[in-house]
Enzyme design. Structure first.
Site, PDB file in Angstrom:
ATOM      1  N   HIS A 167      -1.765  -2.931  -3.390  1.00  0.00           N
ATOM      2  CA  HIS A 167      -1.040  -4.182  -3.615  1.00  0.00           C
ATOM      3  C   HIS A 167      -1.677  -5.339  -2.850  1.00  0.00           C
ATOM      4  O   HIS A 167      -1.791  -6.456  -3.378  1.00  0.00           O
ATOM      5  CB  HIS A 167       0.425  -4.031  -3.187  1.00  0.00           C
ATOM      6  N   HIS A 201      -5.827   1.673 -13.399  1.00  0.00           N
ATOM      7  CA  HIS A 201      -5.419   3.077 -13.335  1.00  0.00           C
ATOM      8  C   HIS A 201      -5.989   3.863 -14.517  1.00  0.00           C
ATOM      9  O   HIS A 201      -6.408   5.020 -14.361  1.00  0.00           O
ATOM     10  CB  HIS A 201      -3.894   3.185 -13.322  1.00  0.00           C
TER      11      HIS A 201
END
Length: 271
Positions: A167, A201
């Protein structure tokens, strides 16, 4: 390592292009970073490069051995979860000649509990034990790798707290750039970050499995974007219940569809 290299280049490119402009960050010097700083950064449990990090005074070797010992135990437990709980369900994907709604629903429910076990053990083993072990070994003082995402009462809090390492990188190098690009539009920038994270991802999964699908992009990107658009400010206990309900479903649906994709690619005669 790609994210680390990007961070290192971004933080040092400005020193070369505009050496007279000094950074406002006290952890970044105006001089080009040395190789030993880059080498330390490669092993440090962070994706954001700084010339100087907060450091502890000593290495507590008992903590190091404890953390890596728990990683070893967690790896053994993950093997048992995969071998004895996941693989029998995946075997049905490889052998069933016809998919039916009852078989799909049954397989997804059979994968929920093992998926939760896999996630909890893997999360604890990596984010707590592995990262804290390296942090202690390198005397890296910032140990905030995750927060209490299980208590999150909004989708934004969940995404910000469950993986602080990634993040922070997304916030510094993607979100802030998008804020400038979109003239301060935080909502659009946040949506783009969610989609970018899903693509990232998916790229990682394509390296593991050797093929690229759209499972992560659809499930996390589009669903995450939908939640951000429809419920941008929704908070409360209901959201926590939704998050805790969606988590086991996600941990079952995603591996199941990957198993179907592998079956279709490598066992086409069964389809």
């Amino acid at each position: 390592q790609i994210l680390k290299i990007h961070s290192f280049v971004r933080e040092n490119a400005g020193k070369i292009i505009s050496p007279s402009n000094k950074s406002t960050d006290s952890q970044l010097s105006s001089e080009f970073s040395h190789f030993n700083q880059y080498l330390y950064f490669l092993y440090a449990p962070t994706l954001v490069f700084r010339d100087v990090y907060p450091r502890t005074s000593t290495i507590r070797w008992n903590i190091v051995f404890q953390m890596f010992g728990q990683v070893l135990i967690g790896t053994i437990l993950l093997y048992h979860v995969i071998a004895y709980y996941w693989m029998p369900v995946f075997a049905r994907c490889f052998t069933d000649t016809k998919l039916t709604y009852p078989s799909v629903i049954t397989s997804i429910f059979d994968l929920m509990l093992p998926g939760v076990l896999f996630f909890v053990i893997g999360f604890y083993g990596f984010f707590h034990c592995w990262l804290n072990g390296f942090a202690e070994l390198l005397r890296f003082a910032d140990r905030t790798f995750y927060q209490d995402w299980w208590n999150a009462t909004s989708s934004g809090t969940f995404w910000r707290s469950w993986n602080i390492v990634v993040h922070d990188w997304l916030h510094v190098y993607v979100y802030k750039d998008l804020i400038k690009l979109f003239s301060g539009n935080k909502k659009l920038s946040a949506i783009c970050v969610v989609i970018f994270s899903a693509i990232l991802h998916e790229y990682c999964m394509s390296i593991v499995f050797g093929f690229c699908s759209v499972i992560f992009i659809v499930w996390f990107g589009l669903v995450g974007m939908f939640l951000r658009i429809v419920f941008p400010h929704s908070k409360g206990t209901l959201w926590n219940i939704i998050i805790l309900t969606m988590t086991p479903i996600s941990l079952a649906v995603v591996p199941y569809f990957y198993a179907l994709e592998i079956s279709a690619r490598h066992f086409p005669s069964n389809r």
